[in-house]
Write a protein that holds these residues in place. Structure first.
Motif, PDB file in Angstrom:
ATOM      1  N   ASP A  99       0.823  -1.211   0.000  1.00  0.00           N
ATOM      2  CA  ASP A  99       0.000   0.000   0.000  1.00  0.00           C
ATOM      3  C   ASP A  99       0.859   1.263   0.000  1.00  0.00           C
ATOM      4  O   ASP A  99       0.533   2.253  -0.670  1.00  0.00           O
TER       5      ASP A  99
ATOM      6  N   ASP B   4       0.427   4.018  -2.792  1.00  0.00           N
ATOM      7  CA  ASP B   4      -0.193   5.280  -2.402  1.00  0.00           C
ATOM      8  C   ASP B   4       0.820   6.410  -2.276  1.00  0.00           C
ATOM      9  O   ASP B   4       0.656   7.468  -2.882  1.00  0.00           O
TER      10      ASP B   4
ATOM     11  N   GLY C  32      -4.970   1.847   3.854  1.00  0.00           N
ATOM     12  CA  GLY C  32      -4.251   1.786   2.585  1.00  0.00           C
ATOM     13  C   GLY C  32      -3.610   3.083   2.163  1.00  0.00           C
ATOM     14  O   GLY C  32      -2.972   3.140   1.104  1.00  0.00           O
ATOM     15  N   CYS C  33      -3.737   4.147   2.985  1.00  0.00           N
ATOM     16  CA  CYS C  33      -3.180   5.453   2.640  1.00  0.00           C
ATOM     17  C   CYS C  33      -2.071   5.837   3.608  1.00  0.00           C
ATOM     18  O   CYS C  33      -2.142   5.535   4.801  1.00  0.00           O
TER      19      CYS C  33
END
Length: 366
Positions: free
Chosen positions: A140, A144, A193-194
């Motif tokens: 991730d 990201d 996920g960020c």
């Protein structure tokens, strides 16, 4: 399709348990990829993993020779026609993760893609393992944040997923196995996920991380020496045990750790040699350089013992740098530019003075 290079080196994340014994397994890394694909579902179909396995060992057995093999593997893969990769994930054991992370930070300071190290607290077959979550967070982060440079992710005991700069890690604490970055301030953390940056004053801004950087270590003559002695202070430390004049092989340099107040003993020698300034003077007479870390910055108040050590001469302070990063930097500096030739000394000094990959903290006392 997003391409990610995954480099397996072993460690707990690459191990299996048999009875009471945990040991590395050549197939465990590939099992990690299978588990990730299963857990991520259709999303994982958009990611193509290319795997490499230059070594399989517990990280406590890693040596500078393994570091060189890892660097060669990464440089070879990144220069191959299989790229360009969106990022690299290196799976590693947790015991020496901070040292390898610092080494990669120096070797790939000018990388234009994220290189993310991760590990596990238990083998993947153990339901308590955080290995799969750590690996997913590394993926991730690459997708990201896409920040160039060297980083590490490892879930803490609060269920948070800190992201740490590779050159700003200290060894995991005994008893709870947690990594604690300097000032307790990771670069940021992963959330849903960020990547969410941490706004602490010691952290470099995201814009600085994205800016081009100079190469850290040269490719053509990169080497890491083991001729560095690391001394940690403790009550009653007898410097007479470090009588290098009698040693069959003298070190190139000494890294002397300090207490949390940036101090060590400066007492006059009594029944035992208790004075760090006297020890440093003996080293200087033998042509052995002495460094201390982590030292407080020059513009902060220091204890009398710290002033006596600094004022005695023969000791160089490495300020605002974790001991693990300082040790690896010395191993690289004296390995790549060895000896007393003036040109080698100049290049070595220049490397040690540079903030190669944010190893020197800005702000704070340290």
């Amino acid at each position: 399709m997003t391409d990610i290079l995954v480099v397996f080196t072993g460690g707990t994340i690459g191990s299996r348990q048999s009875g009471a014994v945990i040991d590395v397994d050549d197939g465990a890394g590939y099992a990690l990829l299978d588990r990730y694909r299963e857990s991520a579902g259709p999303w994982a179909e958009e990611i193509r993993f290319t795997a490499a396995q230059p070594m399989t060992l517990l990280s406590e057995n890693m040596t500078p020779g393994h570091w060189l093999a890892l660097v060669r593997c990464l440089r070879g893969r990144l220069a191959s026609e299989q790229g360009p990769y969106a990022g690299v994930i290196v799976t590693h054991g947790s015991d020496t993760l901070p040292y390898t992370a610092a080494m990669l930070g120096y070797a790939f300071a000018d990388a234009r893609l994220p290189i993310v190290l991760t590990a596990a607290n238990r083998p993947l077959d153990d339901p308590r393992s955080n290995g799969l979550r750590n690996f997913a967070a590394a993926v991730d982060f690459i997708l990201d944040a896409a920040l160039p440079g060297v980083y590490a992710v490892f879930e803490n005991d609060r269920g948070e997923m800190p992201v740490m700069l590779g050159t700003r890690m200290t060894e995991a604490r005994p008893f709870d196995d947690q990594f604690a970055p300097p000032y307790g301030a990771p670069l940021g953390h992963m959330d849903g996920g960020c990547f969410v940056p941490c706004g602490h004053a010691v952290n470099p801004p995201v814009a600085a991380l994205r800016a081009p950087r100079e190469p850290g270590l040269p490719e053509e003559r990169l080497a890491f020496t083991t001729d560095i002695v690391y001394i940690r202070p403790y009550p009653g430390l007898d410097y007479g045990l470090y009588d290098f004049e009698r040693w069959p092989r003298r070190p190139a340099a000494v890294l002397h750790g300090l207490y949390h107040s940036a101090t060590a003993s400066s007492a006059d020698a009594g029944d035992y040699a208790a004075s760090m300034p006297e020890f440093a003077a003996r080293c200087a007479a033998l042509g052995i350089d002495v460094y201390m870390a982590p030292a407080k910055a020059d513009d902060t108040a220091r204890y009398r013992s710290a002033h006596e050590i600094a004022g005695a001469g023969g000791v160089r302070a490495l300020a605002r740098i974790a001991p693990e990063a300082a040790l690896v930097k010395l191993m690289a500096a004296y390995g790549t530019w060895p000896g007393r030739d003036p040109e080698m000394v100049r290049e070595r000094e220049a490397f040690l003075a540079r903030n190669v990959f944010f190893e020197h903290h800005e702000g704070g006392d340290w």
